[in-house]
Design an enzyme around this catalytic site. Structure first.
Site, PDB file in Angstrom:
ATOM      1  N   LYS A 125       0.877  -1.189   0.000  1.00  0.00           N
ATOM      2  CA  LYS A 125       0.000   0.000   0.000  1.00  0.00           C
ATOM      3  C   LYS A 125       0.899   1.219   0.000  1.00  0.00           C
ATOM      4  O   LYS A 125       2.035   1.162   0.489  1.00  0.00           O
ATOM      5  CB  LYS A 125      -0.883   0.020   1.258  1.00  0.00           C
ATOM      6  CG  LYS A 125      -2.114   0.902   1.122  1.00  0.00           C
ATOM      7  CD  LYS A 125      -3.261   0.123   0.518  1.00  0.00           C
ATOM      8  CE  LYS A 125      -4.453   1.002   0.192  1.00  0.00           C
ATOM      9  NZ  LYS A 125      -5.596   0.167  -0.245  1.00  0.00           N
ATOM     10  N   ASP A 165      -7.004   4.175  -4.580  1.00  0.00           N
ATOM     11  CA  ASP A 165      -7.690   4.046  -3.275  1.00  0.00           C
ATOM     12  C   ASP A 165      -8.295   5.433  -3.038  1.00  0.00           C
ATOM     13  O   ASP A 165      -8.514   6.172  -4.005  1.00  0.00           O
ATOM     14  CB  ASP A 165      -6.708   3.620  -2.171  1.00  0.00           C
ATOM     15  CG  ASP A 165      -7.421   3.168  -0.902  1.00  0.00           C
ATOM     16  OD1 ASP A 165      -7.909   2.036  -0.857  1.00  0.00           O
ATOM     17  OD2 ASP A 165      -7.521   3.969   0.064  1.00  0.00           O
TER      18      ASP A 165
HETATM   19  P1  NDP Z   1     -12.910   7.700  -3.107  1.00  0.00           P
HETATM   20  O1  NDP Z   1     -11.833   8.699  -2.899  1.00  0.00           O
HETATM   21  O2  NDP Z   1     -13.431   7.485  -4.479  1.00  0.00           O
HETATM   22  O3  NDP Z   1     -14.153   8.045  -2.164  1.00  0.00           O
HETATM   23  C1  NDP Z   1     -14.012   8.112  -0.800  1.00  0.00           C
HETATM   24  C2  NDP Z   1     -15.343   8.471  -0.174  1.00  0.00           C
HETATM   25  O4  NDP Z   1     -15.266   8.287   1.225  1.00  0.00           O
HETATM   26  C3  NDP Z   1     -15.734   9.913  -0.391  1.00  0.00           C
HETATM   27  O5  NDP Z   1     -17.120  10.029  -0.420  1.00  0.00           O
HETATM   28  C4  NDP Z   1     -15.146  10.586   0.828  1.00  0.00           C
HETATM   29  O6  NDP Z   1     -15.763  11.812   1.181  1.00  0.00           O
HETATM   30  C5  NDP Z   1     -15.392   9.549   1.897  1.00  0.00           C
HETATM   31  N1  NDP Z   1     -14.366   9.674   2.939  1.00  0.00           N
HETATM   32  C6  NDP Z   1     -13.030   9.555   2.783  1.00  0.00           C
HETATM   33  N2  NDP Z   1     -12.396   9.757   3.933  1.00  0.00           N
HETATM   34  C7  NDP Z   1     -13.341  10.019   4.834  1.00  0.00           C
HETATM   35  C8  NDP Z   1     -13.310  10.302   6.209  1.00  0.00           C
HETATM   36  N3  NDP Z   1     -12.152  10.370   6.873  1.00  0.00           N
HETATM   37  N4  NDP Z   1     -14.502  10.483   6.841  1.00  0.00           N
HETATM   38  C9  NDP Z   1     -15.677  10.434   6.156  1.00  0.00           C
HETATM   39  N5  NDP Z   1     -15.758  10.171   4.850  1.00  0.00           N
HETATM   40  C10 NDP Z   1     -14.613   9.963   4.198  1.00  0.00           C
HETATM   41  O7  NDP Z   1     -12.338   6.344  -2.501  1.00  0.00           O
HETATM   42  P2  NDP Z   1     -12.867   4.845  -2.713  1.00  0.00           P
HETATM   43  O8  NDP Z   1     -14.321   4.830  -2.947  1.00  0.00           O
HETATM   44  O9  NDP Z   1     -11.964   4.217  -3.704  1.00  0.00           O
HETATM   45  O10 NDP Z   1     -12.534   4.203  -1.301  1.00  0.00           O
HETATM   46  C11 NDP Z   1     -13.517   4.083  -0.263  1.00  0.00           C
HETATM   47  C12 NDP Z   1     -13.125   2.943   0.646  1.00  0.00           C
HETATM   48  O11 NDP Z   1     -13.066   1.734  -0.122  1.00  0.00           O
HETATM   49  C13 NDP Z   1     -11.740   3.076   1.302  1.00  0.00           C
HETATM   50  O12 NDP Z   1     -11.784   2.498   2.590  1.00  0.00           O
HETATM   51  C14 NDP Z   1     -10.852   2.217   0.399  1.00  0.00           C
HETATM   52  O13 NDP Z   1      -9.714   1.771   1.074  1.00  0.00           O
HETATM   53  C15 NDP Z   1     -11.819   1.086   0.086  1.00  0.00           C
HETATM   54  N6  NDP Z   1     -11.502   0.280  -1.079  1.00  0.00           N
HETATM   55  C16 NDP Z   1     -11.336   0.862  -2.315  1.00  0.00           C
HETATM   56  C17 NDP Z   1     -11.039   0.061  -3.406  1.00  0.00           C
HETATM   57  C18 NDP Z   1     -10.866   0.644  -4.767  1.00  0.00           C
HETATM   58  O14 NDP Z   1     -10.609  -0.129  -5.701  1.00  0.00           O
HETATM   59  N7  NDP Z   1     -11.024   1.913  -4.967  1.00  0.00           N
HETATM   60  C19 NDP Z   1     -10.864  -1.401  -3.276  1.00  0.00           C
HETATM   61  C20 NDP Z   1     -11.130  -1.918  -1.951  1.00  0.00           C
HETATM   62  C21 NDP Z   1     -11.411  -1.081  -0.908  1.00  0.00           C
HETATM   63  P3  NDP Z   1     -14.996  13.198   0.933  1.00  0.00           P
HETATM   64  O15 NDP Z   1     -15.168  13.482  -0.535  1.00  0.00           O
HETATM   65  O16 NDP Z   1     -15.681  14.194   1.797  1.00  0.00           O
HETATM   66  O17 NDP Z   1     -13.562  12.991   1.310  1.00  0.00           O
HETATM   67  O1  2IT Z   2      -7.915  -1.675  -0.813  1.00  0.00           O
HETATM   68  C1  2IT Z   2      -7.845  -2.177  -1.957  1.00  0.00           C
HETATM   69  O2  2IT Z   2      -7.951  -3.389  -2.141  1.00  0.00           O
HETATM   70  C2  2IT Z   2      -7.630  -1.271  -3.088  1.00  0.00           C
HETATM   71  N1  2IT Z   2      -7.578  -0.055  -2.891  1.00  0.00           N
HETATM   72  C3  2IT Z   2      -7.424  -1.828  -4.470  1.00  0.00           C
HETATM   73  C4  2IT Z   2      -6.006  -2.264  -4.662  1.00  0.00           C
HETATM   74  C5  2IT Z   2      -5.655  -2.704  -6.064  1.00  0.00           C
HETATM   75  O3  2IT Z   2      -4.458  -3.006  -6.240  1.00  0.00           O
HETATM   76  O4  2IT Z   2      -6.502  -2.764  -6.945  1.00  0.00           O
END
Ligand code: NDP
Ligand code: 2IT
Length: 445
Positions: A125, A165
């Protein structure tokens, strides 16, 4: 058990200022106790103490210039946690809260998650405390280029393959990839989450959300149930949340909430496909706040709160770590919630996890339920290596199969270790055993 507590004591002392890392390690170690007890080989090889230490940590200065010409400096990181079963693999997070402990917790989770996918990927990461919010495209580009100037020395298609992420989506991956290509002079699958026209995989943007709903459906199947007509609370409004909502709509469920760090919207009619398209434009193009949804569609907006106050059947946390407290878990259950499927990493605080497992609701922990994102990244790596793209249907079918396999393996392992229905125990043991056995076979690594 002595060995587990002794190891946790070492980590607590050594990494005392990394609370999220300690939280993730404690959850995994305590839940794999039955496997450590059953197999002497893990105790003899002191595998817990080895698996908890990153293979390598890189920290670096990221200097860049803002649009006003001011010099700025952020801190960049890459945690190369474990390469026992494949190249390091895991996302990059750009968010002001990023620090070493947060990225170590995410890298640690990633090791077990990637192992669960059945694909050959190690865990890593990275990211930065850079805040893309309010920054122009040019500023984001300059930051990404500077970040990659250092990161490029440490990654490679067979070494370490970053992805997105929080705060790192298609735009950022584009800038990062362009810079990598200029420096390395090669077009390889060094990042995933690329655009389809230059090496990306169809379904990768959708994969985390879709996979999380597929996992929920697998859990429901064990009770002969489905998502049809179910009221669903979703947090977040980024990548994971948008495609969770999209799939929920497709399978006939009724998503009623979404949120961002300022508050949540509650649309009791349900967020439909048309409104979701509006949210995608709001978040991905105009980069606005979720509050605007309430103004546009006359829905309710609750400032400074998370969606877990709302009565629902199913909850899909899709924002960030520690976003469901014990109190909120209690509220969810008393409001009728009987399923939690985690798209975000470690969204439930330990008290919430205890409640979910003790009350025997269907609980899909993040490293199983959100593994669809990284699994599809693995499929993107395969397509890059073959130089042959798969169709949407092909990738989606593989994603579905992988999510079903993860559920089946975790379910059966929970039974094998006398914790039927406990997918925390099941998933952690499945993820751990594959990595630990690989480490044992590779000698003192
Ligand atoms: P994005 O940046 O696309 O979206 C993040 C969302 O979460 C936004 O709505 C943001 O709001 C909100 N958010 C972020 N930080 C906070 C916080 N501290 N408190 C409240 N709201 C918060 O990220 P993703 O959708 O990609 O990621 C969301 C989650 O999914 C994370 O935990 C990530 O690790 C997990 N994840 C993502 C994957 C991927 O492929 N993208 C794969 C597996 C897991 P704001 O705009 O106000 O910051
Ligand atoms: O938390 C996760 O699994 C991710 N943000 C995706 C990682 C990846 O390599 O696609």
């Amino acid at each position: 058990m002595g060995l587990i507590q002794d190891t946790l004591d070492v980590v607590r002392k050594r990494d005392a200022n990394e609370p999220e890392f300690l939280q993730a390690v404690t959850e995994v170690f305590e839940s794999i106790e039955p496997a450590i007890q059953r197999h002497k080989k893990y105790r003899d090889a002191n595998i817990l103490l080895r698996i908890v230490e990153p293979e390598r940590v890189v920290m670096f200065r990221v200097p860049w210039q803002d649009d006003k010409g001011q010099f700025r400096v952020n801190r960049g990181y890459r945690i190369q946690m474990n390469s026992a079963i494949g190249p390091y693999k895991g996302g990059l997070r750009f968010h002001p809260t990023v620090n070493l402990g947060i990225l170590k917790f995410l890298a640690f989770e990633q090791v077990f998650k990637n192992s669960l996918t059945t694909l050959p990927m190690g865990g890593g990461k990275g990211g930065s405390d850079f805040d893309p919010k309010g920054r122009s495209d040019h500023e984001v580009m300059r930051f990404c280029q500077s970040f990659m100037i250092e990161l490029c020395r440490h990654i490679g298609a067979d070494t370490d393959v970053p992805a997105g992420d929080i705060g790192v989506g298609g735009r950022e991956i584009g800038y990062l990839y362009g810079q990598y290509k200029r420096i390395a002079n090669e077009f390889t699958g060094v990042l995933t989450g690329k655009s389809v026209s230059w090496g990306g995989s169809l379904i990768r943007p959708e994969a985390t959300g879709y996979g999380c709903v597929y996992f929920a459906l697998e859990m429901l199947k064990t009770r002969g149930d489905s998502l049809e007509g179910r009221i669903c609370a979703v947090s977040g409004s980024g990548n994971a949340a948008q495609y969770t909502v999209e799939k929920l709509i497709q399978v006939g469920a009724k998503p009623v909430t979404m949120s961002d760090s300022n508050g949540f919207i509650y649309d009791k009619e349900g967020i439909d496909a048309e409104r979701l398209e509006w949210i995608k434009d709001l978040k991905n193009v105009r980069r606005g706040r979720i509050k605007e949804y309430a103004e546009k569609f006359g829905a309710k907006y609750v400032e400074g709160q998370r969606p877990w106050l709302v009565d629902c059947h199913c909850a899909f946390p899709c924002a960030t770590q520690n976003e469901i407290s014990g109190e909120e878990a209690n509220r969810l259950i008393s409001g009728g919630c009987f399923l939690v499927s985690e798209a975000s990493n470690m969204p439930s605080e330990p008290e919430a996890i205890h409640l979910f497992t003790n009350k025997k609701i269907l609980y899909g922990p993040g490293k199983a339920a959100n593994a669809g994102g990284v699994a599809t990244s693995g499929l993107e790596m395969t397509q890059n290596a073959m130089r042959l793209p798969w169709s949407r249907e092909e990738v989606d079918r593989r994603l579905r199969d992988i999510m079903a396999t993860i559920h089946k393996n975790a379910w059966e392992t929970a039974i094998e270790y006398d914790r039927p229905g406990n997918l925390v125990v099941g998933a952690n043991i499945v993820g751990f055993v594959k990595v630990a056995d690989a480490m044992l076979e590779q000698g003192l690594v």
